[in-house]
Design a protein around this motif. Structure first.
Motif, PDB file in Angstrom:
ATOM      1  N   ILE A 114       0.861  -1.190   0.000  1.00 12.82           N
ATOM      2  CA  ILE A 114       0.000   0.000   0.000  1.00 12.82           C
ATOM      3  C   ILE A 114       0.896   1.237   0.000  1.00 12.82           C
ATOM      4  N   TYR A 115       0.636   2.150  -0.962  1.00 18.42           N
ATOM      5  CA  TYR A 115       1.439   3.359  -1.106  1.00 18.42           C
ATOM      6  C   TYR A 115       0.511   4.569  -1.178  1.00 18.42           C
ATOM      7  N   GLU A 116       0.757   5.531  -0.323  1.00 13.84           N
ATOM      8  CA  GLU A 116      -0.012   6.777  -0.340  1.00 13.84           C
ATOM      9  C   GLU A 116       0.729   7.790  -1.198  1.00 13.84           C
ATOM     10  N   ILE A 117       0.010   8.451  -2.097  1.00 16.74           N
ATOM     11  CA  ILE A 117       0.616   9.454  -2.970  1.00 16.74           C
ATOM     12  C   ILE A 117       0.065  10.817  -2.584  1.00 16.74           C
ATOM     13  N   GLN A 162      10.617   5.726  -1.483  1.00 17.78           N
ATOM     14  CA  GLN A 162      10.062   6.865  -0.752  1.00 17.78           C
ATOM     15  C   GLN A 162      10.844   8.154  -0.998  1.00 17.78           C
ATOM     16  N   LYS A 163      12.004   8.022  -1.638  1.00 12.52           N
ATOM     17  CA  LYS A 163      12.840   9.194  -1.920  1.00 12.52           C
ATOM     18  C   LYS A 163      12.617   9.755  -3.319  1.00 12.52           C
ATOM     19  N   ILE A 164      11.856   9.024  -4.144  1.00  9.63           N
ATOM     20  CA  ILE A 164      11.629   9.485  -5.516  1.00  9.63           C
ATOM     21  C   ILE A 164      10.194   9.987  -5.656  1.00  9.63           C
ATOM     22  N   ARG A 191       6.031   5.387 -10.878  1.00 10.82           N
ATOM     23  CA  ARG A 191       5.103   4.898 -11.897  1.00 10.82           C
ATOM     24  C   ARG A 191       5.868   4.361 -13.102  1.00 10.82           C
ATOM     25  N   LYS A 192       6.908   5.079 -13.544  1.00 12.82           N
ATOM     26  CA  LYS A 192       7.724   4.640 -14.678  1.00 12.82           C
ATOM     27  C   LYS A 192       8.426   3.316 -14.356  1.00 12.82           C
ATOM     28  N   ILE A 193       8.930   3.182 -13.126  1.00  7.76           N
ATOM     29  CA  ILE A 193       9.607   1.959 -12.709  1.00  7.76           C
ATOM     30  C   ILE A 193       8.635   0.780 -12.754  1.00  7.76           C
ATOM     31  N   ILE A 194       7.421   0.974 -12.242  1.00  7.50           N
ATOM     32  CA  ILE A 194       6.407  -0.088 -12.258  1.00  7.50           C
ATOM     33  C   ILE A 194       6.107  -0.499 -13.697  1.00  7.50           C
ATOM     34  N   LEU A 195       5.872   0.475 -14.555  1.00  8.62           N
ATOM     35  CA  LEU A 195       5.557   0.166 -15.961  1.00  8.62           C
ATOM     36  C   LEU A 195       6.705  -0.591 -16.626  1.00  8.62           C
ATOM     37  N   ILE A 244       5.732   9.704  -2.284  1.00  9.28           N
ATOM     38  CA  ILE A 244       5.262   8.372  -1.924  1.00  9.28           C
ATOM     39  C   ILE A 244       5.504   8.112  -0.449  1.00  9.28           C
ATOM     40  N   ASN A 245       4.502   7.544   0.190  1.00 10.39           N
ATOM     41  CA  ASN A 245       4.587   7.164   1.578  1.00 10.39           C
ATOM     42  C   ASN A 245       4.114   5.710   1.675  1.00 10.39           C
TER      43      ASN A 245
END
Length: 188
Positions: A143-146, A171-173, A179-183, A151-152
Motif C-alpha cells: 500500500i502506497y499513499e501518494i 520513498q525518496k523518488i 510509476r515509470k519503474i512499475i511500468l 510516496i509514503n
C-alpha cells in the motif's frame, strides 16, 4: 501385512502429505524484499482514490474492514478507470497500519493510493456490496499513499522499520518516477 499395519501406514502417509501442503497466501503474511516480486505476484496493481466509505463487519469468526475506492489508473488486472472497488482488511491488520510519516493511518479523499492486490472469490458470509471478489493487499509493503507526487509506504510497524533498501529508495523518488519503474517492470 496386518490390517493394523495397513491402517498405520495409510494414516502416516496422510499425515506426511498433509504436513507438506503449504499454507494459503492469505495466512503466509508474505513480506516482499523487492518490487519485481510484488508486481509479479499481484492480481491487480491499481492507483485508487478513496471514496470515504468504510464498512465494518464480522465474517468467518473474524472482524473485517472494507474501504471503497474509485480506480484512477490500472497497471495490472481487468479493472477499468472509474470503476468502484472495495479493498478488504482484517480489522487487526488495519488497526496496525502505519507509515514513516504518521503513527495512525487514515485514508483521505485528498490523496491517491497505489495498491498491489490479490483477489479471492467472495463467500456468501461477506457483504454483497463488496461485489463478486474480495480484494486484499498482497503482502507487505503493498500500500502506497501518494501526496503531492511523493510516496509514503503504508504497512505494519515492523515492516516499516525494516524496509529493504529498494523500498526505502522508493520513498525518496517522485510518484511519477515510481510509476515509470512499475511500468518498466510490468513490460519485462
Amino acid at each position: 501385512m496386518s490390517k493394523y499395519t495397513k491402517i498405520c501406514l495409510l494414516l502416516s502417509l496422510f499425515l506426511f502429505i498433509y504436513c507438506h501442503v503449504p499454507p494459503s497466501r492469505e495466512i503466509q503474511n508474505k513480506d516482499f524484499t523487492d518490487l519485481s516480486s510484488i508486481i509479479e505476484s499481484s492480481d491487480r496493481v491499481l492507483s485508487l482514490s478513496y471514496l470515504d466509505e468504510k464498512i465494518e463487519y464480522s465474517a468467518e469468526e473474524e472482524n473485517y474492514i472494507s474501504l471503497k475506492f474509485e480506480i484512477v489508473e490500472k497497471f495490472i488486472g481487468s479493472s477499468k478507470e472509474g470503476e468502484i472497488i472495495f479493498i478488504t482488511f482484517s480489522k487487526s491488520y488495519f488497526d496496525e497500519l502505519t507509515s514513516q510519516n504518521k503513527e495512525n493511518i487514515s485514508f483521505s479523499k485528498e490523496n491517491n493510493y497505489l495498491f498491489f492486490l490479490m483477489g479471492r472469490a467472495k463467500k456468501n458470509t461477506f457483504p454483497k456490496k463488496l461485489g463478486g471478489s474480495l480484494w486484499l493487499n498482497n503482502g507487505n509493503p503493498s500500500i502506497y499513499e501518494i501526496t503531492d507526487n511523493k510516496i509514503n509506504i503504508i504497512s505494519n510497524p515492523l515492516i516499516i522499520e525494516n524496509l529493504p533498501e529498494e523500498f526505502n529508495n522508493i520513498q525518496k523518488i517522485s510518484y511519477s518516477d515510481f510509476r515509470k519503474i512499475i511500468l518498466e517492470k510490468i513490460i519485462k
